[in-house]
Design an enzyme around this catalytic site. Structure first.
Site, PDB file in Angstrom:
ATOM      1  N   ASP A 223     -12.725 -28.006  19.705  1.00  0.00           N
ATOM      2  CA  ASP A 223     -13.240 -28.701  20.888  1.00  0.00           C
ATOM      3  C   ASP A 223     -14.169 -27.747  21.647  1.00  0.00           C
ATOM      4  O   ASP A 223     -13.810 -26.593  21.909  1.00  0.00           O
ATOM      5  CB  ASP A 223     -12.082 -29.147  21.784  1.00  0.00           C
ATOM      6  CG  ASP A 223     -12.570 -29.966  22.964  1.00  0.00           C
ATOM      7  OD1 ASP A 223     -12.700 -31.189  22.818  1.00  0.00           O
ATOM      8  OD2 ASP A 223     -12.836 -29.357  24.036  1.00  0.00           O
ATOM      9  N   ILE A 224     -15.368 -28.240  21.980  1.00  0.00           N
ATOM     10  CA  ILE A 224     -16.330 -27.419  22.715  1.00  0.00           C
ATOM     11  C   ILE A 224     -15.849 -27.260  24.152  1.00  0.00           C
ATOM     12  O   ILE A 224     -15.543 -28.244  24.828  1.00  0.00           O
ATOM     13  CB  ILE A 224     -17.735 -28.048  22.688  1.00  0.00           C
ATOM     14  CG1 ILE A 224     -18.224 -28.189  21.249  1.00  0.00           C
ATOM     15  CG2 ILE A 224     -18.724 -27.204  23.506  1.00  0.00           C
ATOM     16  CD1 ILE A 224     -19.526 -28.955  21.104  1.00  0.00           C
ATOM     17  N   GLU A 266     -16.909 -34.381  21.745  1.00  0.00           N
ATOM     18  CA  GLU A 266     -17.204 -32.983  21.419  1.00  0.00           C
ATOM     19  C   GLU A 266     -16.117 -32.349  20.551  1.00  0.00           C
ATOM     20  O   GLU A 266     -16.018 -31.131  20.452  1.00  0.00           O
ATOM     21  CB  GLU A 266     -17.382 -32.162  22.703  1.00  0.00           C
ATOM     22  CG  GLU A 266     -16.140 -31.982  23.538  1.00  0.00           C
ATOM     23  CD  GLU A 266     -15.908 -33.096  24.550  1.00  0.00           C
ATOM     24  OE1 GLU A 266     -15.206 -32.853  25.535  1.00  0.00           O
ATOM     25  OE2 GLU A 266     -16.421 -34.217  24.340  1.00  0.00           O
TER      26      GLU A 266
END
Length: 348
Positions: A223-224, A266
């Site tokens: 996950d960004i 994301e």
């Protein structure tokens, strides 16, 4: 006596044609049962080598469905490559128009006599020293080129053999088109990674195989960190660039037998085949470090980002489904987020 010999010869020719027709049916079944593009290319090359008794075979195809040029596939046999050629041909090159109109396999001599400009792409093709160049054509659309070397017998390809390889090429072109269609329907257009639903389909199959072969398989959830700030500060176009950059790093760190997908928003997910958790953790750390060191230039601004990752290895005693395994990796990702982000955490 001469008449008898002629009849016998005719019967032999008929038997050969019947045999080859049966072979084409088997080839069609075989090629259309392969959905993985890399495996399909291998199957096409081996089929051509076996059927044509050639010393060399190579294939030019598009690297992905939206590519604008055909490139020599890294799987080839019997050809010597030179460092001064890229071995790629634009899809709008006049060679393909010539092949489409001719609708037959050709030689280098025919290319030179056709009036086609001998530019860099054609020079690369000629440098391979092919004996026969075969268009992969189906439904009036060329999806690549087959390049054949000499036959083992060193004899020229006969008219019958040329017709036979054109039939094989048509079947190969249909299989390639089907594989491209599958890629289009299972690929996220933004990142060129696989879609979530397809990832789960393949993961279920791999877990069954993994259990029967007692081979390890691990999953990474990524996950960004603070992704929303890129969209809020610089706009959604910037967010798209960030997603593409992360996807590129992910692709660079996965092998053909692995699979990476955009899970949603994301988030990304990676399946690592034949990979125990310790190795998966090292791969995750390599991805995390690569992304941390990215310098993204967007609209004159240098942007940096980090990513959090969770790692889980398949455990048949607790992972009763593919989703269960992904959920454990997701919980490990949550731990990375809770402990300051830009971290790799391993599921218990």
């Amino acid at each position: 006596m001469a008449k008898q010999k002629k009849v016998a010869s005719g019967e032999a020719s008929s038997e050969k044609q019947i045999y080859d027709l049966k072979q084409l049916l088997e080839i069609s079944k075989s090629l259309n049962s392969v959905i993985d593009f890399s495996n399909l290319i291998e199957a096409i090359l081996y089929t051509c080598m076996g059927q044509m008794k050639t010393l060399g075979v190579a294939i030019f195809t598009k690297k992905n469905f939206d590519a604008s040029y055909f490139q020599l596939n890294r799987n080839y046999y019997g050809f010597e490559l030179r460092n001064d050629f890229e071995y790629s041909i634009p899809e709008d090159h006049q060679l393909f128009k010539f092949l489409s109109q001719k609708n037959a396999c050709i030689t280098v001599s025919e290319i030179k006599e056709s009036g086609i400009t001998i530019d860099k792409p054609i020079e690369g093709l000629i440098a391979l020293e092919p004996t026969l160049i075969v268009p992969l054509k189906a439904k009036n659309h060329i999806s690549g080129l087959l390049v054949l070397g000499e036959q083992i017998t060193a004899e020229p390809y006969s008219a019958y053999e040329k017709e036979h390889i054109m039939n094989i090429a048509s079947l190969a072109a249909i299989a390639i088109s089907n594989a491209a269609l599958l890629e289009m329907t299972t690929t996220d257009m933004m990142t060129h990674l696989k879609l979530k639903h397809y990832f789960y389909t393949v993961l279920v199959e791999k877990l069954e195989l993994c259990e029967s072969q007692k081979a390890p398989i691990s999953v990474l959830m990524l996950d960004i960190d603070f992704f929303k700030r890129f969209n809020d500060t610089y706009g959604h176009a910037c967010g798209d660039v960030v997603l593409q950059m992360v996807a590129s790093v992910v692709q660079q760190n996965t092998r053909n037998q692995d699979m990476a997908a955009r899970y949603g928003g994301e988030e990304f997910v990676i399946m690592l085949c034949d990979t125990p958790v310790k190795t998966a953790e090292k791969i995750a750390e390599r991805i995390r470090n690569s992304i941390e060191n990215l310098d993204i230039l967007y609209d004159g601004q240098h942007l940096n980002l980090t990513i959090s990752i969770g790692v889980a290895q398949y455990n048949p005693t607790i992972d009763l489904s593919a989703r269960n395994l992904v959920d454990r990796a997701d919980k490990a990702l949550y731990n990375s987020k809770q402990n300051g982000r830009n971290k790799v955490s391993v599921a218990e």
